[in-house]
Design an enzyme around this catalytic site. Structure first.
Site, short mmCIF file in Angstrom:
data_model
loop_
_atom_site.label_atom_id
_atom_site.label_comp_id
_atom_site.label_asym_id
_atom_site.label_seq_id
_atom_site.Cartn_x
_atom_site.Cartn_y
_atom_site.Cartn_z
N GLU A 142 -101.98 -47.52 98.03
CA GLU A 142 -100.53 -47.66 98.20
C GLU A 142 -100.01 -46.86 99.39
O GLU A 142 -98.98 -46.17 99.30
CB GLU A 142 -99.81 -47.24 96.91
N GLU A 167 -102.79 -54.26 90.66
CA GLU A 167 -102.11 -53.56 89.57
C GLU A 167 -100.98 -54.43 89.02
O GLU A 167 -99.92 -54.55 89.63
CB GLU A 167 -101.53 -52.21 90.03
#
Length: 726
Positions: free
Chosen positions: A186, A255
């Protein structure tokens, strides 16, 4: 990808090598194209679930993995936790809950694949985002940017993990289960913040990872500019909108958040399974080929592994709960979804969808090829069920739902029609305890392990995270002629702290407690304090509740008492104590004596029976108990306590804080409409976390040693051992 991946030796030839991948004969075991990950020559729709090995015990791993397989998963996804594996520079730990190789081999034995997210930054609501604290003190270092010291340490650990996997032949290219690896995590939002150094670092990280020649593809999640051949992937509650940065890369979702984490002081989030199933079907119907549930089993943040203000429970409302029990109907409903998707796989991997409008807010995605036909009929309306016509037949679509037709004729599954069993796990008391107590003490300046200096020190710089606790101590001399000694208008002590909690003692008596929150960890104590003529000892116990795990350069963020510290209301007006002499002591006396262990506990005298000290701050409690019969998971009901830590047989269960009541909006929650982490909440007005997991494998048949350290003042007579039953 064998011979192709071997040519990635530098940044200048990355693109050339990837073009070769597209046109050359590929003989390696794992590759990809625009449709899917290709394993041993076959495109695969891969369904994955996150299970983090340190958040459960090795004894739990086989059952968790088998339940994941029974639930229809193909892949287990896990981070690699650097601070667990290298707690001090060059000193490595891969045992117990951190036995990564054992965990991966168990996945392999179950016949599943592994997605290994090496990072080594993980976020994950994990202490310091997975970075070891010592990394912060490497000279000249800046985290996650184009910084030489950081890149050196990051590459060293990444290479260590890759070499370990190679030595055990765990990559799919060697016959092992690892089909994907991830570098960084991320990073896109951070890159946006820091600009050119971030872009350079991202390119370097990709080049470095590819150069390790694992024989399997690498991914970077939430990284829109991931350079070839690294695949950029999506994280979020929904990813149907996502498109890879090149049209020859597969559409992957690393995710899909099955719930959300619990924070101390926050309500407990949950996500309806109808919405999760809807999000997955919506992603697949738009060409998605890899879906990972984050989390599939959340587990427990044992010890002090949780991030700042994150609860000890990391249940995450996952399909398998914190204790290893399938959460219904979530587990079984998703199992039925997976079965329907697998029935569609031949068509999904061989055809692109065609879009057919079925109504004002309804549509069909149809995959038709010589391998088969599959259709996804979607109703995006959040209020109304709709009947639609498709293929000469009529189908009833509930609101916010998708029906899956593996043969384009018959509905095998609808995301909103839940036929799985609905039941809730219960906590049943099995035993209470007979306690002994020991009251800790506020230290003196001449205490053996204290030191003094002018001014206030940042907490982490002193403790290096070896303890949650740091004492700040100073003396204040009050003259006999002070007006407040006659009129009773005591001066106001103001203490400003970067967090996270603070207990203020005046002459060894508790004067007050303040604490922050995840959103605002900073805090201020400002109260009248009873001072006397002569020397007064001000003792400030600053308490950390985990380290920050996310944010641009979070390694620079502070904690502890940084001031100013002032007294207002003296004859002189305002007295600034900030820059006078302060003494420091790391940890509680009981910590330093090892009162959480059987041997250490014998070093002090404990009060027994009616002499125990309930509702006293800074108090240790100990007891022994026998393990209950059976195999039901166990927990401690800590609802009668305030805040502190708890150990069983010397092993830390974690931080507890039931006195921090949950705030939020816990009204009715519909599965329809877009989900956010604040949409569906429970436990408002109650403890954010009441029960604390006690792994059965940590217990002996009899004589188990239980120790509680209570900061605020709770009543241990209310603690009970409970079993979790369905």
């Amino acid at each position: 990808m064998g011979s192709v991946w071997n040519v990635f030796l530098g940044a200048n030839i990355l693109k050339l090598a990837f073009l070769c991948l597209l046109v050359c004969s590929v003989t390696a075991s794992v590759s990809y194209d625009r449709k899917a990950i290709i394993v041993n020559g076959h495109r695969r729709i891969l369904l994955s679930g996150s299970i983090h090995y340190p958040r459960s015990t090795p004894e739990m791993w086989p059952d968790l993995i088998q339940k994941a397989k029974n639930g229809g998963l193909d892949v287990i996804q896990t981070y690699v936790f650097w601070n667990g594996h290298e707690p001090s520079p060059g000193k490595y730990y891969f045992e117990g809950r951190y036995d990564l190789v054992k965990f991966i081999k168990l996945v392999q034995q179950a016949g599943l694949y592994v997605h290994l997210r090496i990072g080594p930054y993980v976020c994950a609501e994990w202490n310091f985002g997975g970075f070891p604290v010592w990394l912060k003190y490497v000279p000249g270092i800046e985290f996650r940017t184009d910084n030489g010291p950081f890149k050196e340490k990051m590459q060293g650990f990444t290479q260590l993990i890759v070499n370990m996997m190679k030595s055990q032949r765990l990559f799919e290219s060697q016959g092992g289960p690892i089909v994907l690896s991830q570098i960084e995590n991320e990073f896109g939002p951070v890159e946006w913040d820091i600009g050119a150094p971030g872009k350079a670092y991202a390119r370097w990280a990709a080049q470095m990872a590819v150069g390790l020649q694992t024989g399997v593809p690498w991914v970077m999640c939430k990284q829109d500019d991931a350079p070839d051949p690294v695949i950029n992937t999506c994280n979020g509650f929904y990813c149907d909108y996502f498109t890879p940065n090149e049209n020859y890369k597969p559409k992957m979702w690393t995710e899909n958040w099955t719930g959300w984490y619990t924070k101390f002081g926050g309500a407990v989030p949950y996500r309806p399974v109808e919405d999760i199933a809807f999000s997955v079907a919506r992603f697949i119907q738009k060409g998605g080929s890899f879906v990972n549930y984050y989390m599939y089993h959340g587990g427990t943040n044992f010890g002090t592994t949780s991030g700042r203000f994150v609860a000890t429970s990391y249940d995450y409302d996952a399909p398998i709960d914190e204790y290893g029990i399938p959460r219904e109907p979530k587990y079984t409903h998703l199992k039925y979804l997976h079965r329907a998707i697998k029935m569609c796989e031949p068509a999904l991997i061989s055809a692109d969808p065609t879009l057919q409008t079925l109504g004002s807010n309804q549509e069909a995605h149809v995959f038709r090829s010589s391998s088969g036909c599959a259709a996804f009929l979607a109703n995006y309306d959040t209020k109304w069920s709709v009947k639609v016509n498709f293929g000469g037949a009529q189908f009833d679509l509930p609101p916010w739902s998708i029906s899956i037709l593996p043969d384009c004729k018959n509905e095998a599954f609808n995301t909103a029609r839940v036929i799985a069993p609905r039941f809730h796990a219960m906590m049943t008391p099995v035993s209470s305890f007979s306690w002994q107590s020991y009251i800790d003490e506020t230290p003196t300046a001449d205490y053996d392990s204290s030191f003094s200096s002018t001014g206030l020190y940042e907490q982490l710089n002193v403790t290096r995270d070896t303890s949650d606790y740091l004492w700040y101590m100073t003396d204040v001399v009050i003259g006999a002629n002070e007006g407040f000694l006659r009129n009773g208008n005591y001066p106001v002590l103001t203490v400003m702290s970067a967090g996270h909690a603070l207990h203020v003692f005046i002459n060894s008596q508790l004067a007050g407690t303040v604490y922050g929150s995840l959103e605002n960890p900073r805090l201020t104590f400002s109260e009248n304090v009873r001072l006397r003529a002569g020397v007064n000892r001000i003792s400030l116990l600053s308490v950390a509740v985990g380290l920050a795990n996310v944010g641009t350069h979070f390694e620079t963020w502070n904690e502890g008492v940084l001031g100013p510290v002032t007294l207002q209301g003296l004859n002189e007006g305002r007295r600034d104590l900030t820059r006078q002499k302060w003494s420091y002591k790391i940890g509680m006396k009981g910590e330093n004596l090892g009162l959480n262990t059987v041997s250490g506990s014998s070093s002090v005298e404990w009060m027994k029976g009616s002499s125990i000290a309930p509702k006293q701050p800074l108090t240790w409690y100990k007891t022994t108990f026998n393990a209950p019969a059976g195999n039901d998971p166990l927990a401690l009901d800590m609802n009668s306590m305030g805040k502190g830590q708890v150990w069983v047989n010397g092993k830390s269960i974690g931080r507890y804080w039931p006195a921090y009541k949950a705030t939020g909006n816990c009204g009715q929650c519909s599965y329809t409409g877009y989900f956010t982490e604040t949409k569906c909440l429970s436990n408002c007005g109650q403890a954010s976390q009441r029960w604390y997991h006690v792994p059965r494998s940590w217990l002996y048949p009899s004589g188990n040693f239980l120790v509680v350290f209570e900061e605020w003042g709770g009543d241990p007579r209310g603690i009970s051992l409970v079993k979790r039953t369905v």
